[in-house]
Design an enzyme around this catalytic site. Structure first.
Site: not given
Ligand code: GRF
Length: 191
Positions: A110, A139, A112, A148
């Site tokens: 994932n 991360s 984050h 997370d």
């Molecule tokens: C990213 O900032 C990711 O870290 C978070 O959600 C956002 C997704 O953005 N979990 P995208 O859909 O890839 O533009």
């Protein structure tokens, strides 16, 4: 040549998904070809759907709202991922809390938008900005049963200047995401 298959799950704009298509899809790293063979979205109007189509992959739409029970949604999700026989599942802005049925059956990473273990969960960018933290970043971690909370694979930060706007702060975080998510996938699948 070995090919490793990747599933990418998303819920929103899909900019990380698009970045993965550009940087790793059908490319070879350390003698291993990486291929995104499944994209899946839990929201039927997500802008990321059009992005996936642009790269030739019709996303599977699995609307969580059609599954009153979280466990049933996860069961279906795992079934679809298993049927595609992928080597790794990437959560790229997939805004769902996953049950142990998912975490026990699917090898997943994932992205984050914080320097974990700081600011776990939703609204991490806003929370870190408002906290006044002097350093921020993103991360990539393995997905386990703790939200997370899995082992960190890669993490990168930047120093925040006193006059940095929220928009600049968020843009810096996204820039780091686009750098470390492909790197982490390459690391997990080819090293
Ligand atoms: C990213 O900032 C990711 O870290 C978070 O959600 C956002 C997704 O953005 N979990 P995208 O859909 O890839 O533009």
């Amino acid at each position: 040549m070995i090919t490793k298959k990747i599933a990418v799950l998303f819920s929103g704009s899909g900019t990380n998904l698009e970045n993965l298509f550009l940087k790793i899809h059908n490319k070879t790293f350390n003698g291993v070809k990486l291929e995104i063979t499944l994209t899946l979205c839990n929201k039927k109007n997500a802008p990321g759907i059009a992005k996936s189509r642009r790269y030739g992959i019709e996303p599977v739409i699995l609307e969580h709202s059609e599954y009153p029970e979280r466990a049933d949604f996860d069961k279906k999700l795992v079934e679809i991922i298993k049927a595609h026989e992928v080597d790794l599942c990437v959560l790229a802005g997939f805004m769902r809390i996953l049950t142990p049925h998912f975490t026990k059956n699917v090898k997943a990473v994932n992205i984050h938008p914080s320097l974990l273990p700081l600011f776990k969960g939703a609204d991490a960018v806003k929370k870190s900005y408002e906290s006044g933290a002097k350093e921020a970043g993103a991360s990539v971690h393995f997905v386990n049963e703790e939200l997370d909370g899995g082992e960190i694979i890669l993490q990168k930060g930047f120093k925040r200047t006193w006059d940095m706007s929220y928009e600049e702060y968020e843009a810096n975080i996204h820039k780091i995401e686009y750098e470390i998510l492909p790197q982490a996938i390459v690391k997990v699948l080819t090293q």
